[in-house]
Enzyme design. Structure first.
Site, PDB file in Angstrom:
ATOM      1  N   CYS A  41      -4.266   3.895  -2.776  1.00  0.00           N
ATOM      2  CA  CYS A  41      -4.445   2.577  -2.166  1.00  0.00           C
ATOM      3  C   CYS A  41      -3.504   1.581  -2.841  1.00  0.00           C
ATOM      4  O   CYS A  41      -3.190   1.730  -4.024  1.00  0.00           O
ATOM      5  CB  CYS A  41      -5.909   2.149  -2.364  1.00  0.00           C
ATOM      6  SG  CYS A  41      -6.320   0.488  -1.813  1.00  0.00           S
ATOM      7  N   GLY A  42      -3.085   0.587  -2.107  1.00  0.00           N
ATOM      8  CA  GLY A  42      -2.267  -0.457  -2.701  1.00  0.00           C
ATOM      9  C   GLY A  42      -2.979  -1.210  -3.812  1.00  0.00           C
ATOM     10  O   GLY A  42      -2.333  -1.855  -4.638  1.00  0.00           O
TER      11      GLY A  42
END
Length: 168
Positions: A41-42
């Site tokens: 995930c960012g």
């Protein structure tokens, strides 16, 4: 839905990364920062700040708890032990990374059934928005704070909430 007035979140069983059923009560009367985590995930760099909180506040009674969840764009595809190994090897995490769960929908884990009833700073409760949503649980088991995914673990409001529930 769970009734948070009668359910002590510390007594709800979960499975750890090794597949053993446990409860948060096993940690003793500590405060917990519970986070639904992911590996791809960012927001994954938040592990660094979560680990800093663990190191900074562990002696005062805080334990960060990571519950991997693959419900958001498949961003946590690993198995339980692989996820724990990734966190340790990549971010040096020392806090517990537990067994993968669902945080929304019909399969929502009972821990999250209790957590999602807590409103955020804008008064909104309900479903988890994305990876890295954070919940602060006081040593008495009361859920006292909810911080949305983009709120960094070391944000002033998170630190103030942690300081408020820990002994001086």
């Amino acid at each position: 839905m769970a009734d948070t007035q009668t359910v002590d979140i510390r007594d709800i069983p979960y499975t750890d990364a090794a597949g053993t059923e446990r409860t948060l009560a096993e940690f003793g009367e500590k405060a917990f920062l519970i986070v639904n985590v992911a590996s791809k995930c960012g927001l994954t760099p938040q592990y660094e700040q979560l680990e800093q909180l663990q190191k900074q506040y562990a002696e005062r009674g805080l334990t960060v708890i990571g519950f991997p969840c693959n419900q958001f764009a498949g961003q946590s595809p690993e198995g339980n032990q692989e996820m724990a190994d990734f966190c340790s090897a990549t971010y040096g995490t020392t806090f517990p990374i537990l067994g993968k769960i669902e945080v929304n929908g019909e399969g929502r884990h009972p821990v999250y059934e209790a957590l999602v009833e807590t409103p955020d700073a804008q008064g909104e409760a309900g479903d988890i928005q994305w990876n890295f949503e954070k919940f602060l649980v006081a040593p008495d088991g009361e859920v006292v704070g909810r911080f949305r995914p983009k709120t960094l673990p070391d944000a002033p409001e998170v630190i103030a909430a942690i300081e408020a529930v820990l002994p001086r």
